[in-house]
Scaffold this motif. Sequence first.
Motif, PDB file in Angstrom:
ATOM      1  N   UNK A  33       0.795  -1.229   0.000  1.00  0.00           N
ATOM      2  CA  UNK A  33       0.000   0.000   0.000  1.00  0.00           C
ATOM      3  C   UNK A  33       0.831   1.285   0.000  1.00  0.00           C
ATOM      4  N   UNK A  34       2.124   1.173  -0.253  1.00  0.00           N
ATOM      5  CA  UNK A  34       2.965   2.360  -0.389  1.00  0.00           C
ATOM      6  C   UNK A  34       3.305   2.549  -1.865  1.00  0.00           C
ATOM      7  N   UNK A  35       3.287   3.794  -2.374  1.00  0.00           N
ATOM      8  CA  UNK A  35       3.501   4.042  -3.807  1.00  0.00           C
ATOM      9  C   UNK A  35       4.851   3.530  -4.310  1.00  0.00           C
ATOM     10  N   UNK A  36       4.866   3.095  -5.564  1.00  0.00           N
ATOM     11  CA  UNK A  36       6.121   2.668  -6.186  1.00  0.00           C
ATOM     12  C   UNK A  36       7.127   3.812  -6.173  1.00  0.00           C
ATOM     13  N   UNK A  37       6.650   5.042  -6.364  1.00  0.00           N
ATOM     14  CA  UNK A  37       7.523   6.218  -6.368  1.00  0.00           C
ATOM     15  C   UNK A  37       8.314   6.317  -5.070  1.00  0.00           C
ATOM     16  N   UNK A  38       7.656   6.038  -3.928  1.00  0.00           N
ATOM     17  CA  UNK A  38       8.337   6.115  -2.640  1.00  0.00           C
ATOM     18  C   UNK A  38       9.439   5.066  -2.541  1.00  0.00           C
ATOM     19  N   UNK A  39       9.172   3.867  -3.064  1.00  0.00           N
ATOM     20  CA  UNK A  39      10.183   2.806  -3.067  1.00  0.00           C
ATOM     21  C   UNK A  39      11.389   3.211  -3.915  1.00  0.00           C
ATOM     22  N   UNK A  40      11.120   3.731  -5.113  1.00  0.00           N
ATOM     23  CA  UNK A  40      12.203   4.115  -6.017  1.00  0.00           C
ATOM     24  C   UNK A  40      13.028   5.262  -5.449  1.00  0.00           C
ATOM     25  N   UNK A  41      12.381   6.174  -4.738  1.00  0.00           N
ATOM     26  CA  UNK A  41      13.118   7.277  -4.103  1.00  0.00           C
ATOM     27  C   UNK A  41      14.086   6.759  -3.047  1.00  0.00           C
ATOM     28  N   UNK A  42      13.666   5.737  -2.300  1.00  0.00           N
ATOM     29  CA  UNK A  42      14.544   5.154  -1.280  1.00  0.00           C
ATOM     30  C   UNK A  42      15.758   4.487  -1.932  1.00  0.00           C
ATOM     31  N   UNK A  43      15.514   3.696  -2.962  1.00  0.00           N
ATOM     32  CA  UNK A  43      16.607   3.008  -3.652  1.00  0.00           C
ATOM     33  C   UNK A  43      17.524   4.009  -4.359  1.00  0.00           C
ATOM     34  N   UNK A  44      16.927   5.017  -4.981  1.00  0.00           N
ATOM     35  CA  UNK A  44      17.716   6.028  -5.677  1.00  0.00           C
ATOM     36  C   UNK A  44      18.609   6.807  -4.736  1.00  0.00           C
ATOM     37  N   UNK A  45      18.085   7.169  -3.582  1.00  0.00           N
ATOM     38  CA  UNK A  45      18.886   7.926  -2.619  1.00  0.00           C
ATOM     39  C   UNK A  45      20.014   7.068  -2.061  1.00  0.00           C
ATOM     40  N   UNK A  46      19.728   5.777  -1.853  1.00  0.00           N
ATOM     41  CA  UNK A  46      20.776   4.855  -1.388  1.00  0.00           C
ATOM     42  C   UNK A  46      21.915   4.787  -2.401  1.00  0.00           C
ATOM     43  N   UNK A  47      21.574   4.602  -3.677  1.00  0.00           N
ATOM     44  CA  UNK A  47      22.605   4.520  -4.722  1.00  0.00           C
ATOM     45  C   UNK A  47      23.397   5.821  -4.817  1.00  0.00           C
ATOM     46  N   UNK A  48      22.705   6.942  -4.708  1.00  0.00           N
ATOM     47  CA  UNK A  48      23.375   8.240  -4.774  1.00  0.00           C
ATOM     48  C   UNK A  48      24.306   8.435  -3.585  1.00  0.00           C
ATOM     49  N   UNK A  49      23.890   7.972  -2.420  1.00  0.00           N
ATOM     50  CA  UNK A  49      24.719   8.092  -1.210  1.00  0.00           C
ATOM     51  C   UNK A  49      26.021   7.302  -1.379  1.00  0.00           C
ATOM     52  N   UNK A  50      25.909   6.073  -1.889  1.00  0.00           N
ATOM     53  CA  UNK A  50      27.113   5.258  -2.113  1.00  0.00           C
ATOM     54  C   UNK A  50      28.007   5.898  -3.174  1.00  0.00           C
TER      55      UNK A  50
END
Length: 227
Positions: A33-50
């Motif tokens: 029940x959480x938007x796909x956009x929210x999931x992608x933002x989490x993964x994207x920020x993780x990749x950017x942090x690394x």
Amino acid sequence: MINFTYNSNAIEGNTLTLQETALIIKEGITIDKKPLKDHLEAVGNKDAYHYVEELVQKKVPLSGKVIKDIHSLVLMDNREDRGVYRRVPVTIMGAVHTPPQPYLLPARMEQLILKYQEMSLPHVVERVSQFHLGFEAIHPFIDGNGRTGRLLLNLELMKEGYPPINIKFHDRKRYYDCFTSYHTNGEDPSEMVSLIGEYLEEELLNYVEIVRNANEISKGNTKSDPR
């Protein structure tokens, strides 16, 4: 990294909790029940942090390419606009400042980077505060400016040997007020300098405590060693 991802995304309206963010990043779990956009933002920020950590290790200087590369990772959910300066005018809701028109962006970003590289301010906190305020004022991308800006802020702190800071979601009003103060008080960055300085002091004290505890554990292990 998980705490930073949660707070930075939450400031921009992401609905994931800290625990949900951790599950997505560490376990690859999809939250019902959480938007796909929210999931992608989490993964994207993780990749950017690394990626930022890699840039720090290689001591890569700040450039337009670095900024666009970080943004490309942050904006995982929008392929068309990743790493591309916006093509339309924008206004920021509730802001007292209007970002420049699209045709001005390449020159304004080049000027911002050059100004940052030539700054003679004595402390990195002052320099990164000025840069962060300037970057968000230009608002070069159609989306992801805040998340990209906070990653750039940490990139420059870490290159100077400082730990990354984590501007908390519950401090978002004070954070936004720093931008208002900057634009209404003759581009005075003092509010942002204070905020970043306080967060940096908090992180440094945490590091000192971790080292102190590690030393105490090490001494205890040495004493109990029968050799």
